[in-house]
Design a protein around this motif. Structure first.
Motif, mmCIF file in Angstrom:
data_model
loop_
_atom_site.group_PDB
_atom_site.id
_atom_site.type_symbol
_atom_site.label_atom_id
_atom_site.label_comp_id
_atom_site.label_asym_id
_atom_site.label_seq_id
_atom_site.Cartn_x
_atom_site.Cartn_y
_atom_site.Cartn_z
ATOM 1 N N ARG A 68 -42.021 -7.065 8.239
ATOM 2 C CA ARG A 68 -42.506 -6.853 9.369
ATOM 3 C C ARG A 68 -43.600 -6.631 9.253
ATOM 4 O O ARG A 68 -44.835 -8.013 8.992
ATOM 5 C CB ARG A 68 -42.189 -6.847 10.723
ATOM 6 N N TRP A 69 -43.965 -5.666 9.481
ATOM 7 C CA TRP A 69 -45.765 -5.212 8.948
ATOM 8 C C TRP A 69 -46.058 -4.040 8.039
ATOM 9 O O TRP A 69 -44.597 -3.328 8.368
ATOM 10 C CB TRP A 69 -46.019 -5.598 10.216
ATOM 11 N N SER A 76 -48.570 -0.672 7.264
ATOM 12 C CA SER A 76 -49.933 -0.126 6.975
ATOM 13 C C SER A 76 -50.148 1.156 6.407
ATOM 14 O O SER A 76 -49.374 1.665 7.150
ATOM 15 C CB SER A 76 -50.773 0.157 8.373
ATOM 16 N N THR A 92 -43.912 1.205 9.021
ATOM 17 C CA THR A 92 -43.500 -0.211 8.255
ATOM 18 C C THR A 92 -42.243 -0.326 9.345
ATOM 19 O O THR A 92 -41.361 0.440 9.473
ATOM 20 C CB THR A 92 -42.547 0.153 7.284
ATOM 21 N N THR A 106 -47.516 -9.349 21.668
ATOM 22 C CA THR A 106 -48.500 -9.771 20.986
ATOM 23 C C THR A 106 -49.836 -10.445 21.150
ATOM 24 O O THR A 106 -49.575 -10.764 22.210
ATOM 25 C CB THR A 106 -48.082 -10.137 19.342
ATOM 26 N N ARG A 164 -53.816 -13.915 9.465
ATOM 27 C CA ARG A 164 -53.034 -12.777 8.588
ATOM 28 C C ARG A 164 -53.695 -12.039 7.748
ATOM 29 O O ARG A 164 -54.243 -12.778 6.922
ATOM 30 C CB ARG A 164 -52.429 -13.703 8.210
ATOM 31 N N VAL A 208 -52.998 -3.367 5.362
ATOM 32 C CA VAL A 208 -52.059 -3.972 5.883
ATOM 33 C C VAL A 208 -51.359 -4.914 5.725
ATOM 34 O O VAL A 208 -51.917 -6.116 4.822
ATOM 35 C CB VAL A 208 -52.755 -4.642 7.737
ATOM 36 N N GLU A 243 -48.466 -8.242 6.655
ATOM 37 C CA GLU A 243 -48.183 -8.752 7.902
ATOM 38 C C GLU A 243 -46.982 -10.616 6.794
ATOM 39 O O GLU A 243 -47.625 -10.800 6.208
ATOM 40 C CB GLU A 243 -48.638 -8.924 8.875
ATOM 41 N N SER A 244 -46.011 -10.335 8.026
ATOM 42 C CA SER A 244 -44.966 -11.081 7.809
ATOM 43 C C SER A 244 -45.571 -12.447 8.519
ATOM 44 O O SER A 244 -46.412 -12.472 9.113
ATOM 45 C CB SER A 244 -43.400 -11.072 7.669
ATOM 46 N N GLY A 302 -44.592 -11.923 11.970
ATOM 47 C CA GLY A 302 -45.735 -10.645 12.364
ATOM 48 C C GLY A 302 -45.078 -9.883 12.518
ATOM 49 O O GLY A 302 -43.371 -10.089 12.197
ATOM 50 N N PRO A 303 -45.761 -8.840 13.422
ATOM 51 C CA PRO A 303 -45.001 -7.849 13.845
ATOM 52 C C PRO A 303 -43.885 -7.877 14.912
ATOM 53 O O PRO A 303 -43.347 -6.687 14.504
ATOM 54 C CB PRO A 303 -46.181 -6.538 14.263
#
Length: 327
Positions: free
Chosen positions: A119-120, A122, A144, A200, A207, A320, A322-323, A326-327
């Motif tokens: 999903r996310w 950084s 992650t 969110t 993105r 970063v 992002e899928s 999103g997260p």
């Protein structure tokens, strides 16, 4: 009688002699290789390992642990269901090595976007603050977000993990170990969380797609620019107040949606025995520091739900990824 070469070597060693052909340079090389091997083993084992009882644990201790696990499971059932799984590593980076450490991540191989449940991601650099007692020297964390713990384990046991940690060749692996040794004070320390109450922004956001390996131009001399700003809040929730605390966070999280520059937030519940006296972690991600500074919602004031005041730790989010979901 013919003397075995190994016996001759050991005899000469006991007398303090050096066998012919074994120069001081070769001995130094062996020492370096031994050091790399030790550090590599610690690095690899430290990545995503959790300590488990050894064979010397008594039956009574096992029964007690089973009872505690059963009790913890029952308590967990009363809490909010997990909606995400977060795997993170903490790094103590050597002074002056920040840019080189970031370069290693900016140029490493990664196939996170192709993996189920991702999903996310950084890489986060902690913002120095002399007024805060962090209680550790972890200046960076990798962070992650996965859909489920099963998705995380699929990555951890699959070829993508091997790719991200040096590839298939011994030279690649040794290169990764030596780079880690030059930039970090020791192997990373993992921590794991269940993610609940993901929220969110009500506004659409561009993105972000740099991620690990996404900045090949990184030169190891200049630190990467931050792409997001992250507030984390360490909570020590009092025993028996977990359910009330999750309700508190739910109310605060919903209020964040309308804040300018807000991207997303999640409440993280520890999925291991805490090693830093925090059993919950609030994470809020913003477009930049300015958006964070202007925010009016305070998610740290949980009052008597806590054993001690919450601690805010701020990060610059870099690389970063992002899928689409999103997260």
């Amino acid at each position: 009688q013919i003397e075995h070469p190994g016996e001759k070597f050991r005899a000469m060693s006991r007398r303090g002699q050096t066998p012919r052909g074994a120069s001081s340079r070769s001995l130094r090389s062996l020492a370096v290789l031994a050091l790399v091997g030790i550090y590599g083993a610690a690095f690899t084992l430290g990545q995503w390992s959790i300590k488990v009882p050894g064979p010397s644990v008594s039956r009574g201790a096992v029964k007690t642990a089973e009872a505690e696990t059963s009790t913890a499971s029952a308590e967990s059932d009363a809490l909010l269901p997990s909606e995400r799984y977060i795997a993170s590593n903490r790094f103590s980076v050597r002074e002056g090595a920040d840019a080189a450490f970031e370069q290693r991540w900016a140029q490493r191989k990664s196939s996170l976007l192709t993996l189920p449940g991702f999903r996310w991601f950084s890489l986060m650099r902690r913002v120095p603050d002399d007024s805060v007692n962090f209680g550790d020297d972890y200046s960076y964390i990798s962070f992650t977000i996965w859909e489920t713990k099963k998705d995380f384990n699929f990555w951890r046991k699959g070829p993508a993990f091997k790719e991200a940690h040096g590839g298939g060749g011994i030279l690649d692996f040794l290169g990764m170990i030596m780079s880690s040794f030059m930039t970090s004070k020791g192997p990373p320390k993992p921590f794991f969380w269940e993610g609940v109450l993901p929220v969110t922004s009500s506004q659409s956001r561009e993105r972000l797609l740099s991620g690990p390996g996404g900045r090949p131009e990184a030169d190891g001399q200049t630190m990467l620019d931050p792409e997001v700003f992250v507030q984390t809040i360490r909570f020590k929730v009092a025993d028996g107040r977990e359910k009330d605390f999750e309700k508190f966070w739910s109310e605060q999280g919903e209020a964040l949606k309308a804040e300018g520059g807000f991207r997303f937030s999640q409440l993280l519940r520890r999925d291991q025995v805490p090693d830093d006296d925090s059993n919950y972690l609030g994470v809020t991600v913003w477009d930049d520091r300015d958006a964070y500074d202007k925010a009016s919602v305070d998610t740290s004031s949980a009052g008597d739900l806590l054993d001690r005041p919450a601690t805010k730790v701020l990060y610059e989010g870099k690389l970063v990824l992002e899928s689409e979901l999103g997260p």
